[in-house]
Write a protein that holds these residues in place. Structure first.
Motif, short mmCIF file in Angstrom:
data_model
loop_
_atom_site.label_atom_id
_atom_site.label_comp_id
_atom_site.label_asym_id
_atom_site.label_seq_id
_atom_site.Cartn_x
_atom_site.Cartn_y
_atom_site.Cartn_z
N GLU A 15 0.85 -1.18 0.00
CA GLU A 15 0.00 0.00 0.00
C GLU A 15 0.89 1.24 0.00
N VAL A 16 0.56 2.20 -0.83
CA VAL A 16 1.38 3.40 -0.96
C VAL A 16 0.56 4.61 -0.57
N MET A 17 1.07 5.41 0.38
CA MET A 17 0.38 6.62 0.81
C MET A 17 1.39 7.71 1.12
N ILE A 18 0.95 8.96 0.96
CA ILE A 18 1.75 10.04 1.51
C ILE A 18 1.52 10.08 3.02
N LEU A 19 2.50 10.62 3.73
CA LEU A 19 2.46 10.58 5.19
C LEU A 19 1.20 11.25 5.75
N SER A 20 0.86 12.43 5.24
CA SER A 20 -0.27 13.17 5.81
C SER A 20 -1.57 12.38 5.69
N ARG A 21 -1.78 11.70 4.56
CA ARG A 21 -3.01 10.93 4.39
C ARG A 21 -3.00 9.70 5.29
N TRP A 22 -1.83 9.07 5.42
CA TRP A 22 -1.73 7.91 6.30
C TRP A 22 -2.02 8.30 7.75
N VAL A 23 -1.46 9.43 8.19
CA VAL A 23 -1.69 9.90 9.56
C VAL A 23 -3.18 10.15 9.78
N GLU A 24 -3.82 10.84 8.83
CA GLU A 24 -5.24 11.16 8.98
C GLU A 24 -6.10 9.90 9.04
N GLU A 25 -5.87 8.96 8.13
CA GLU A 25 -6.68 7.75 8.10
C GLU A 25 -6.44 6.89 9.35
N THR A 26 -5.17 6.80 9.76
CA THR A 26 -4.85 5.98 10.93
C THR A 26 -5.45 6.55 12.20
N PHE A 27 -5.27 7.86 12.42
CA PHE A 27 -5.80 8.48 13.63
C PHE A 27 -7.32 8.42 13.65
N THR A 28 -7.95 8.70 12.51
CA THR A 28 -9.42 8.66 12.44
C THR A 28 -9.94 7.28 12.79
N THR A 29 -9.33 6.25 12.24
CA THR A 29 -9.78 4.88 12.53
C THR A 29 -9.59 4.54 13.99
N MET A 30 -8.44 4.90 14.57
CA MET A 30 -8.18 4.60 15.98
C MET A 30 -9.20 5.30 16.87
N GLU A 31 -9.53 6.56 16.55
CA GLU A 31 -10.49 7.29 17.38
C GLU A 31 -11.90 6.70 17.24
N LEU A 32 -12.31 6.40 16.03
CA LEU A 32 -13.66 5.87 15.81
C LEU A 32 -13.83 4.50 16.47
N LEU A 33 -12.78 3.69 16.47
CA LEU A 33 -12.86 2.39 17.13
C LEU A 33 -13.04 2.53 18.64
N GLN A 34 -12.62 3.68 19.19
CA GLN A 34 -12.78 3.95 20.61
C GLN A 34 -14.04 4.77 20.89
N GLY A 35 -14.84 5.00 19.85
CA GLY A 35 -16.08 5.75 20.03
C GLY A 35 -15.88 7.24 20.19
N ARG A 36 -14.74 7.74 19.70
CA ARG A 36 -14.45 9.17 19.83
C ARG A 36 -14.47 9.83 18.45
N PRO A 37 -14.99 11.04 18.34
CA PRO A 37 -14.95 11.73 17.04
C PRO A 37 -13.53 12.16 16.72
N ALA A 38 -13.18 12.11 15.47
CA ALA A 38 -11.83 12.50 15.04
C ALA A 38 -11.91 13.78 14.21
N PRO A 39 -10.99 14.72 14.44
CA PRO A 39 -11.01 15.96 13.65
C PRO A 39 -10.59 15.71 12.21
N CYS A 40 -11.07 16.53 11.30
CA CYS A 40 -10.67 16.49 9.90
C CYS A 40 -9.57 17.54 9.67
N VAL A 41 -8.74 17.31 8.67
CA VAL A 41 -7.70 18.29 8.33
C VAL A 41 -8.34 19.44 7.56
#
Length: 229
Positions: free
Chosen positions: A31-57
């Motif tokens: 899988e190939v991603m730029i860092l900023s997109r990987w950070v956003e997708e990873t953090f969003t998924t981690m927060e949603l799995l914990q039932g927390r809203p994640a901010p958008c860039v």
């Protein structure tokens, strides 16, 4: 395996080069991603799995408008131009502080400018938004406070194209390693002699075509992937 280059154009053309070949030459496509997109997708998924809203860039144009509002009114013949230029410069300074300075309130920072930073980021928080560098800080903090490896994280990450790693990025990569992720920087861990040459092309299309031909030649020579895979 995830490659994390820091250039959007490199992301797309690495992905194209690593597509499955008709002859089966590429067995595994990372899988190939730029860092900023990987950070956003990873953090969003981690927060949603914990039932927390994640901010958008935040969109960069919207962010510049917020900075223009925070700086106040500028008078004169070229007031609008000067205000937008000042907003751009203020945003760039804020970005550099977020990338290179861990202290949220550097002692050398001008008080008026620090107040503007607080106003901008307070408005962003109210809108559920954040900046790319602050999202890196949020993900780093989340990794440091977690006692187990998230199932969302890749077990191996290869950094490619990072000619300079900021302090915020270095902290993130260190937190990933502490969480059990193997992080390899191609710039410092190639283990083989390398060389480079500079070639210019009249147009962007010609440049990308030449890069694609090079990638195909490497694969045609029997490689299971490109040199960094």
């Amino acid at each position: 395996m995830t490659l994390v280059p820091n250039a959007r154009r490199l992301e797309g053309h690495l992905a194209d080069a690593l597509r499955d070949r008709p002859d089966g030459g590429v067995r595994v496509k990372p899988e190939v991603m730029i860092l900023s997109r990987w950070v956003e997708e990873t953090f969003t998924t981690m927060e949603l799995l914990q039932g927390r809203p994640a901010p958008c860039v935040v969109d960069p144009y919207r962010l510049q408008d917020l900075w223009a509002d925070a700086l106040g009114t500028v008078h004169g013949l070229y007031a609008r131009t000067e205000r937008l230029l000042a907003a751009h410069q203020a945003r760039e300074a804020d970005r550099l502080i977020g990338q290179w300075w861990n202290d949220p309130r550097p002692p050398w920072l001008d008080e008026a400018y620090f107040s503007a930073i607080q106003r901008v980021h307070a408005r962003l928080e109210l809108m559920g938004l954040t900046t790319p560098e602050r999202l890196i800080f949020k993900l780093t903090t989340r990794l440091q406070s977690s006692d187990k490896l998230s199932t969302r994280l890749s077990r191996k990450i290869i950094l490619d194209g990072f000619h300079e790693i900021t302090a915020a990025e270095a902290d993130l990569f260190e937190a990933l390693r502490a969480a059990g992720v193997e992080v390899i920087d191609q710039q410092t861990n190639s283990g083989v002699a390398t060389g480079c040459s500079l070639i210019s092309f009249p147009t962007l299309d010609q440049e990308l075509s030449a890069a694609a031909e090079w990638a195909h030649d490497v694969l045609d020579q029997g490689a299971g992937g490109l040199p960094w895979s």
